[in-house]
Scaffold this active site. Structure first.
Site, PDB file in Angstrom:
ATOM      1  N   ASP A 406       0.785  -1.157   0.122  1.00  0.00           N
ATOM      2  CA  ASP A 406      -0.010   0.172   0.157  1.00  0.00           C
ATOM      3  C   ASP A 406       0.867   1.321  -0.162  1.00  0.00           C
ATOM      4  O   ASP A 406       1.729   1.500   0.943  1.00  0.00           O
ATOM      5  CB  ASP A 406      -0.755  -0.048   1.338  1.00  0.00           C
ATOM      6  N   HIS A 407       0.927   1.818  -0.967  1.00  0.00           N
ATOM      7  CA  HIS A 407       1.688   2.943  -1.233  1.00  0.00           C
ATOM      8  C   HIS A 407       1.532   4.306  -0.330  1.00  0.00           C
ATOM      9  O   HIS A 407       2.410   5.015  -0.139  1.00  0.00           O
ATOM     10  CB  HIS A 407       1.900   3.482  -2.755  1.00  0.00           C
ATOM     11  N   ARG A 408       0.425   4.264   0.264  1.00  0.00           N
ATOM     12  CA  ARG A 408       0.030   5.200   1.112  1.00  0.00           C
ATOM     13  C   ARG A 408       0.909   5.067   2.605  1.00  0.00           C
ATOM     14  O   ARG A 408       1.090   6.091   3.319  1.00  0.00           O
ATOM     15  CB  ARG A 408      -1.452   5.275   1.646  1.00  0.00           C
TER      16      ARG A 408
END
Ligand code: COA
Length: 434
Positions: A406-408
């Protein structure tokens, strides 16, 4: 004077011999008219059977696993005179007739496909069809009409029962949240193409299994809501495979197979400890604040392909277990998964999931993160490859790794460090002990 009433399965549409999956009352408990008595589950829907009377449950004849149809007697209720008078349509002891049972009154049929109702912003969570929330059929229906997931609501009624006001307050809070969000948050996509395939040739209709429908809705949400990136890498598992085969010689007399997956689960703990943001979940609080919950436990899920669809059992506290214990649990849980006998608790609490397609084939893939986890490790088929070392090519067994994250929560450099460390541990399992 109190009167004993039999309660029958009402008209439940075209369903027959539907299994009882849950009894929601016990003998001696007091119920109101409309309270749910038991839950049935057909291939297509779960059905809650509400009480036609208010009173005290005397005897329950139905058991979990029984197959029932319209007219089956399920229990008896002691109804006092005053209460009988208050339930006019059901006051006499008789099977409910079809016209008394319709979508707006007696039977709660929860469609398994999740729906986005018109007029509600997309970020209002849609109803979780497997909801175990404490709510009456009419409230469930109300929530379903609004597309609300009852599991997200804390009821303000007795025993946390969810009331109509609770659903209204929840919807208002979601709508005001969506208004304050940036413009353009909706997906605004074209409608799904409607095609008459029969025009082009012979076809057949095959309903999705219950697991496929539920996991499909989850996968869809995860794919749409999580900004995925997949990091690919390779691990040299030549020595690990040798160790595994040697160890298997010793354990096979006890009928224990040490699978590569057991070693992978153990190896995953070192990078999870080194990069704790992988052992985490995003937490969106009601006031819009976003936090990262870092877990201090290490439970790993693993995808199992079953005839009914994909399921993900979880092995807990991998950091505290040896490879043999992990392998034993893996084999037990995989067998239960294939027999469709996993309990909900067997599939809860994972920090990260491994999806291993290595026994089947393939060189790489992009697994979808199993929310609320923030990463998933995909494993493809290990093959012997020429690796350049000390001025020459040597044959090494290389295992392809595909880490979706999850790039967040995780940036690219950290993900590359994570797979690099995992690869080091797999190459030299002694590092897993440190
Ligand atoms: N590379 C090469 N061979 C591999 C391998 C890999 N990465 N992983 C397993 N194998 C081999 C094993 O060595 C074994 O061979 P052997 O019988 O000669 O010893 C064989 O494949 C079977 O492996 P095993 O370890 O018994 O099972 P598994 O780990 O491959 O599979 C499950 C266990 C539960 C993961 C598997 O049954 C399964 O369901 N996989 C599919 C998961 C899935 O669908 N994921 C997709 C989600 S999007």
């Amino acid at each position: 004077m109190a009167e004993l009433k039999k309660v029958f399965i009402p008209d439940i549409g075209d369903f027959k011999d539907v299994p009882v999956i849950e009894i929601l009352v016990t003998a001696g408990s007091t119920v109101n008219a409309e309270d749910s008595l038991l839950t049935l589950e057909s291939d297509k829907a779960t059905i809650e059977v509400p009480s036609p009377y208010a009173g005290v449950i005397k005897e329950i004849f139905a058991k979990v696993g029984d197959k029932v149809s319209e007219g089956s007697v399920i229990l008896t209720i002691e109804v006092s005179d005053s209460v009988v008078a208050k339930t006019p349509t059901q006051a006499t002891e008789q099977k409910p007739v079809p016209e008394t049972i319709n979508a707006a009154s007696e039977v709660e049929i929860k469609e398994i496909t999740s729906r986005q109702p018109q007029g509600i912003q997309q970020n209002v969570p849609v109803q979780d069809v497997s909801s175990k929330a404490h709510a009456s059929p009419s409230i469930r229906r109300f929530a379903r009409e609004l597309g609300v997931n009852l599991d997200l609501i804390t009821g303000s009624g007795p025993k946390h029962r969810i009331l109509k006001e609770d659903v209204q307050t929840f919807v208002k809070s979601q709508l005001s949240k969506s208004r304050s969000d940036a413009m353009g948050s909706g997906l605004n996509v074209l409608p799904w193409p409607q095609v008459n395939f029969a025009k082009f040739g012979s076809i057949e209709l095959k309903p999705l299994t219950r697991i496929q429908q539920i996991s499909g809705a989850n996968l869809h949400r995860n794919w749409v809501m999580i900004p995925h990136v997949t990091q690919f890498d390779e691990a040299d598992i030549t020595d690990l495979e040798e160790l595994r085969k040697e160890s298997n010689e010793n354990t096979k007399k006890n009928n224990i197979k040490l699978t590569l997956l057991a070693f992978l689960m153990k190896a995953l703990i070192a990078p999870l400890k080194k990069f704790p943001q992988f052992n985490a979940s995003l937490d969106n609080s009601a006031d819009g604040e976003v936090n990262l919950i870092i877990k201090h436990y290490y439970h790993i899920g693993f995808a199992v392909d079953t005839p009914q669809g994909l399921v993900v059992p979880v092995i807990r506290d991998i950091d505290q277990k040896g490879i043999i214990a992990i392998a034993e649990e893996l084999s037990k849980l995989s067998a239960l998964a294939r027999e469709g006998k996993l309990k909900p608790t067997d599939m809860q609490g994972a920090c990260m999931t491994i999806s291993s397609l290595g026994g089947i084939g393939g060189t790489a893939f992009t697994p979808i993160i199993n929310a609320p986890e923030v990463a998933i490790l995909g494993v493809s088929k290990a093959t012997i490859k020429p690796v350049y070392r000390d001025d020459q090519f040597v044959p090494r067994l290389m295992l392809p790794l595909s880490l979706s994250y999850d790039h967040r929560v995780i940036d690219g450099a950290t993900a590359a460090r994570f797979t690099t460390h995992l690869s080091e541990v797999l190459t030299d399992m002694r590092l897993a002990l440190l």
